[in-house]
Scaffold this motif. Sequence first.
Motif, mmCIF file in Angstrom:
data_model
loop_
_atom_site.group_PDB
_atom_site.id
_atom_site.type_symbol
_atom_site.label_atom_id
_atom_site.label_comp_id
_atom_site.label_asym_id
_atom_site.label_seq_id
_atom_site.Cartn_x
_atom_site.Cartn_y
_atom_site.Cartn_z
ATOM 1 N N ILE A 1 -0.366 14.605 -3.315
ATOM 2 C CA ILE A 1 -0.464 13.207 -3.752
ATOM 3 C C ILE A 1 -1.930 12.888 -4.019
ATOM 4 N N GLU B 1 0.854 -1.179 0.000
ATOM 5 C CA GLU B 1 0.000 0.000 0.000
ATOM 6 C C GLU B 1 0.895 1.235 0.000
ATOM 7 N N PHE B 2 0.463 2.283 -0.675
ATOM 8 C CA PHE B 2 1.316 3.459 -0.805
ATOM 9 C C PHE B 2 1.566 4.128 0.544
ATOM 10 N N ARG B 3 0.632 4.002 1.471
ATOM 11 C CA ARG B 3 0.860 4.594 2.795
ATOM 12 C C ARG B 3 2.059 3.947 3.480
ATOM 13 N N GLY C 1 -6.854 1.174 -7.432
ATOM 14 C CA GLY C 1 -6.925 2.069 -8.587
ATOM 15 C C GLY C 1 -7.004 1.296 -9.885
ATOM 16 N N VAL D 1 -0.841 8.153 -7.605
ATOM 17 C CA VAL D 1 -0.613 6.790 -7.141
ATOM 18 C C VAL D 1 -1.628 5.852 -7.780
ATOM 19 N N ILE D 2 -1.137 4.727 -8.281
ATOM 20 C CA ILE D 2 -2.004 3.680 -8.836
ATOM 21 C C ILE D 2 -1.709 2.396 -8.073
ATOM 22 N N ASP D 3 -2.592 2.010 -7.170
ATOM 23 C CA ASP D 3 -2.421 0.751 -6.457
ATOM 24 C C ASP D 3 -3.428 -0.268 -6.989
ATOM 25 N N SER E 1 -7.596 5.818 -7.079
ATOM 26 C CA SER E 1 -8.793 5.070 -6.656
ATOM 27 C C SER E 1 -9.732 5.917 -5.805
ATOM 28 N N SER E 2 -9.265 7.069 -5.328
ATOM 29 C CA SER E 2 -10.085 7.883 -4.430
ATOM 30 C C SER E 2 -11.083 8.722 -5.223
ATOM 31 N N ASP F 1 -4.386 9.619 -5.015
ATOM 32 C CA ASP F 1 -4.604 8.196 -5.270
ATOM 33 C C ASP F 1 -5.700 8.084 -6.322
#
Length: 285
Positions: free
Chosen positions: A98, A78-80, A122, A117-119, A102-103, A100
Amino acid sequence: MIKSREGSTTKIPKKEIIHRISTGVSELDRALEGGIPKGSWVAITGEPGTGKSILCMHFAWAGIKAGDPVVYVTTEAEFRDVLKQAKMFGMDFEQYRILDISSSKQYQEANPPHIVVIDIFGLLKIARQISSTDEEGKKRFHYALSIETLIASINEAYKILGVLREGSKTPQKHVRLIIDSISAFWADKPAMARRYSYDLKVATHRENVTAYLVSQYAMTTKSTFGFGLEHIADGVFHLWMDDVEKTKEVKRYMIIKKMRMTNHVRKAFLVEIEPGKGFVLTPLG
């Protein structure tokens, strides 16, 4: 100018200027005559625990400090958690904007984020967006860990960063792209790695994008998980460690296996991962 016997002159071609991108690790930059040639795709290969993800953090941090937007794809953590670890090495990403992917958080076109960020979440969001229905009414689903979804996610990130002109696929500003790890996209079909690598490069390789692509090494064979990425990459940073069961300690190493468009050091480095500093290289020999 060179004058010939007949009195005519011949122009000496000018040496092409190579624009270099800092890795964020000073010793590595020196080993590459100043940095990575702009627009290169660099494969970072090695087994778990050798420092591949930390090398990516340095690359992203150097980008932000240089004013380069960053697209950070993370499938391994996870990016966190990336943020927490980076902070331990003196890289405080949270002082920058930043987003995300997906948010549901909205971004302002006049004030775009520094990092997109692409996790995995996302990727799942984009996969749902690009799924379609054919003429017979059948739903064509895209999977989160597919190359098609990855390409669509990267293009969406470029739009969010505001680096694309209308109708253009090439960012007008230099972008740093990190995919950690690319191996996740062919985990179920390692034999397809070469084709998927080519598909990704054809769709996303641009002169104004310099990329880090992390590739895991299989613990059993000590070779790249999936065949092909090292062949299409412009550069390869390979990391490894001594057999800990024999040495009873962790000793990490790195070597630049190849880098197009530049000369580079051919000997290996000892790698230390130090609090407050991160990735530290010491030349061997």
